[in-house]
Design a protein around this motif. Structure first.
Motif, PDB file in Angstrom:
ATOM      1  N   ILE B  95       0.873  -1.188   0.000  1.00 31.57           N
ATOM      2  CA  ILE B  95       0.000   0.000   0.000  1.00 31.57           C
ATOM      3  C   ILE B  95       0.900   1.224   0.000  1.00 31.57           C
ATOM      4  O   ILE B  95       1.534   1.539   1.015  1.00 31.57           O
ATOM      5  N   THR B  96       0.995   1.883  -1.133  1.00 30.46           N
ATOM      6  CA  THR B  96       1.779   3.117  -1.190  1.00 30.46           C
ATOM      7  C   THR B  96       0.804   4.297  -1.104  1.00 30.46           C
ATOM      8  O   THR B  96      -0.412   4.099  -1.016  1.00 30.46           O
ATOM      9  N   LYS B  97       1.342   5.500  -1.161  1.00 28.85           N
ATOM     10  CA  LYS B  97       0.478   6.678  -1.107  1.00 28.85           C
ATOM     11  C   LYS B  97      -0.272   6.887  -2.428  1.00 28.85           C
ATOM     12  O   LYS B  97      -1.091   7.781  -2.531  1.00 28.85           O
ATOM     13  N   ARG B  98       0.039   6.078  -3.432  1.00 31.25           N
ATOM     14  CA  ARG B  98      -0.599   6.247  -4.743  1.00 31.25           C
ATOM     15  C   ARG B  98      -1.391   5.035  -5.213  1.00 31.25           C
ATOM     16  O   ARG B  98      -2.365   5.204  -5.938  1.00 31.25           O
ATOM     17  N   ASN B  99      -0.942   3.840  -4.812  1.00 27.49           N
ATOM     18  CA  ASN B  99      -1.572   2.626  -5.338  1.00 27.49           C
ATOM     19  C   ASN B  99      -1.563   1.493  -4.326  1.00 27.49           C
ATOM     20  O   ASN B  99      -0.773   1.512  -3.386  1.00 27.49           O
ATOM     21  N   ILE B 100      -2.427   0.525  -4.604  1.00 30.02           N
ATOM     22  CA  ILE B 100      -2.322  -0.768  -3.912  1.00 30.02           C
ATOM     23  C   ILE B 100      -1.773  -1.737  -4.957  1.00 30.02           C
ATOM     24  O   ILE B 100      -2.340  -1.848  -6.052  1.00 30.02           O
ATOM     25  N   ILE B 101      -0.641  -2.355  -4.627  1.00 29.81           N
ATOM     26  CA  ILE B 101       0.062  -3.193  -5.603  1.00 29.81           C
ATOM     27  C   ILE B 101       0.096  -4.644  -5.118  1.00 29.81           C
ATOM     28  O   ILE B 101       0.439  -4.899  -3.960  1.00 29.81           O
ATOM     29  N   VAL B 102      -0.272  -5.554  -5.997  1.00 24.78           N
ATOM     30  CA  VAL B 102      -0.156  -6.992  -5.708  1.00 24.78           C
ATOM     31  C   VAL B 102       0.554  -7.625  -6.893  1.00 24.78           C
ATOM     32  O   VAL B 102       0.167  -7.362  -8.044  1.00 24.78           O
ATOM     33  N   ASP B 103       1.559  -8.430  -6.605  1.00 26.03           N
ATOM     34  CA  ASP B 103       2.257  -9.158  -7.664  1.00 26.03           C
ATOM     35  C   ASP B 103       2.819  -8.190  -8.715  1.00 26.03           C
ATOM     36  O   ASP B 103       2.695  -8.417  -9.918  1.00 26.03           O
ATOM     37  N   HIS B 104       3.389  -7.093  -8.244  1.00 21.74           N
ATOM     38  CA  HIS B 104       4.005  -6.051  -9.091  1.00 21.74           C
ATOM     39  C   HIS B 104       3.012  -5.357 -10.026  1.00 21.74           C
ATOM     40  O   HIS B 104       3.425  -4.705 -10.982  1.00 21.74           O
ATOM     41  N   LYS B 105       1.725  -5.543  -9.782  1.00 14.51           N
ATOM     42  CA  LYS B 105       0.728  -4.880 -10.644  1.00 14.51           C
ATOM     43  C   LYS B 105      -0.114  -3.928  -9.805  1.00 14.51           C
ATOM     44  O   LYS B 105      -0.522  -4.275  -8.694  1.00 14.51           O
ATOM     45  N   GLN B 106      -0.359  -2.759 -10.357  1.00 14.87           N
ATOM     46  CA  GLN B 106      -1.188  -1.784  -9.656  1.00 14.87           C
ATOM     47  C   GLN B 106      -2.639  -2.219  -9.763  1.00 14.87           C
ATOM     48  O   GLN B 106      -3.175  -2.359 -10.859  1.00 14.87           O
ATOM     49  N   ILE B 107      -3.260  -2.435  -8.618  1.00 13.54           N
ATOM     50  CA  ILE B 107      -4.625  -2.966  -8.610  1.00 13.54           C
ATOM     51  C   ILE B 107      -5.648  -1.852  -8.418  1.00 13.54           C
ATOM     52  O   ILE B 107      -6.633  -1.760  -9.130  1.00 13.54           O
ATOM     53  N   VAL B 108      -5.386  -1.016  -7.410  1.00 13.80           N
ATOM     54  CA  VAL B 108      -6.334   0.067  -7.100  1.00 13.80           C
ATOM     55  C   VAL B 108      -5.545   1.356  -6.885  1.00 13.80           C
ATOM     56  O   VAL B 108      -4.472   1.341  -6.291  1.00 13.80           O
ATOM     57  N   LYS B 109      -6.127   2.454  -7.342  1.00 13.63           N
ATOM     58  CA  LYS B 109      -5.492   3.760  -7.136  1.00 13.63           C
ATOM     59  C   LYS B 109      -5.875   4.272  -5.743  1.00 13.63           C
ATOM     60  O   LYS B 109      -7.026   4.109  -5.312  1.00 13.63           O
ATOM     61  N   VAL B 110      -4.913   4.843  -5.062  1.00  9.71           N
ATOM     62  CA  VAL B 110      -5.182   5.430  -3.744  1.00  9.71           C
ATOM     63  C   VAL B 110      -5.304   6.946  -3.928  1.00  9.71           C
ATOM     64  O   VAL B 110      -4.445   7.574  -4.544  1.00  9.71           O
ATOM     65  N   ASP B 111      -6.411   7.501  -3.408  1.00 13.24           N
ATOM     66  CA  ASP B 111      -6.617   8.951  -3.498  1.00 13.24           C
ATOM     67  C   ASP B 111      -5.973   9.628  -2.301  1.00 13.24           C
ATOM     68  O   ASP B 111      -6.014   9.099  -1.185  1.00 13.24           O
TER      69      ASP B 111
END
Lengths: 191, 215
Positions: B95-111
């Motif tokens: 969980i970064t400040k921009r995205n939720i990443i699983v398996d090196h792929k961006q899954i959901v954008k974080v606002d």
């Protein structure tokens, strides 16, 4: 008798040096790449059990007829709220408000939280589960520090000063292992 | 510029192909060759090679033995902790400040919201921002829902794949997820990710932290 001509001078035994330049070129590229990927910090993990939605209820053990302590720490914007099983509560728990250490800005009173949890452990030595919840906007690093305060016992049972608490060593048993406080951390989300 | 009628002036031992070399030049070249042969030599890089090889092996061992390869930046700074458990093989959810990443792929954008406004590039380093997932990604498009649907879909697929792999290899599948979260991510978003992971069958959770001396 004529002497044998010097073999060194005639260069018969001269061995060419191995050309290491291509290997050096690869290493010079590879090492900065690996250094970039290398973590200069030590990553560890905190074990947490998945949350249960709604009010927290620790599962009572079948063989254990005693009421579970159901100790819960809620992190709020003002400080900590410590709760436990209503039937085991003699008087309401006082909240642990944020306070200023050595005239600085207000901070969460982790030493007081640790001291309170340590007192609970002395009262209920068999209890190992703690529920940790927080207000929705509390950042993760505060919750991580709260888990730290609840996880292991320190050398002293009680701390007043943040610096002394921060630098305190973990209490270890005869085998050199850390003595647990409430190692089973369960996340709770109060709706 | 003065020019020689016989062509360009050559130094001793530098005769062009097909040209006769002056006997004096030939002698000079031979004498010089005999002397300089033992003096000239390549730079000895053997010791440097030794250092480089040791460094390479050390770096390769460290990198390959690290189950979570984490690179910290402005959007992902881990919380500090005194925890002493080593990471293990698990499903990493970042969980970064921009995205939720699983398996090196961006899954959901974080606002990101800073003072009621959408964060600009320089706002991410500030304290007090609020990070959330848009309600359109949640179950039934409800703001109050804790289930992030694209994440649940991805995690379920990953769990299914890992279960099959474990079965083929006769290994036990461990339903463990490691959450690599930025230190400023609010509890709400953490709880949503944890709840979603639980719904996908990952009930045992680990939170990645940076080990520190002081608590």
């Amino acid at each position: 008798m004529a002497r044998k001509p010097s073999e060194r001078r005639h260069g018969k035994e001269r061995v060419e040096d191995l050309n290491l330049s291509p290997i050096m070129s690869i290493l010079v590229i590879l090492i900065p790449m690996l250094l970039y990927a290398f973590s200069f910090f030590e990553v560890k993990v905190q074990a947490v059990t998945a949350p249960r939605m709604g009010p927290s209820n620790a599962k009572p053990k079948e063989e254990d007829e005693k009421k579970p302590l159901n100790l819960t720490v809620l992190v709020t914007s003002k400080g900590f709220v410590v709760k436990q099983q209503a039937e085991l509560t003699t008087e309401p728990e006082k909240p642990i408000f944020k306070r200023s250490f050595n005239g600085g800005t207000e901070e969460y009173d982790f030493p007081a939280l640790y001291s309170r949890l340590m007192a609970k452990k002395k009262q209920y030595p068999d209890e190992s589960t703690i529920n940790i919840g927080a207000e929705m906007d509390i950042p993760w690093h505060i919750i991580a520090r709260t888990i730290d305060a609840a996880r292991v016992q320190l050398v002293e049972d009680s701390y007043e000063d943040l610096k002394a608490y921060s630098e305190a060593k973990v209490k270890s048993n005869s085998k050199g292992e850390a003595v647990d406080l409430f190692p089973a951390v369960v996340f709770v989300v109060a709706e | 510029m003065a020019t020689n009628e016989e062509g360009p002036q050559l130094e001793a031992g530098n005769a062009l192909p097909g040209q006769f070399e002056h006997p004096l030049d030939y002698k000079k070249r031979n004498r010089k060759g005999a002397r300089s042969d033992s003096i000239e030599g390549a730079l000895n890089i053997n010791s440097l090679m030794d250092i480089m090889t040791i460094l390479l092996v050390f770096l390769l061992i460290n990198i390959t033995s690290d189950p979570l390869s984490i690179t910290q930046d402005d959007y992902l700074t881990l919380a500090k902790s005194t925890a002493d458990y080593n990471p293990e093989d698990s499903v990493p959810i970042t969980i970064t400040k921009r995205n939720i990443i699983v398996d090196h792929k961006q899954i959901v954008k974080v606002d990101c919201a800073s003072g009621g406004q959408v964060c600009q590039e320089g706002d991410y380093t500030k304290e007090g921002n609020f990070y959330s997932v848009d309600k359109s990604f949640k179950e039934d498009g409800s703001e109050s829902s804790f289930l992030i649907e694209p994440l649940e879909k991805k995690l379920s697929a990953l769990v299914k794949q890992q279960k099959e792999e474990a079965k083929e290899l006769n290994r036990e599948f461990k339903a463990v997820a490691t959450i690599i979260s930025d230190r400023d991510i609010p509890f709400r978003l953490i709880a949503e990710v944890v709840h979603t992971a639980g719904m996908a069958g990952l009930s045992d959770l680990r939170f990645a932290v940076v080990k520190t001396g002081g608590r």
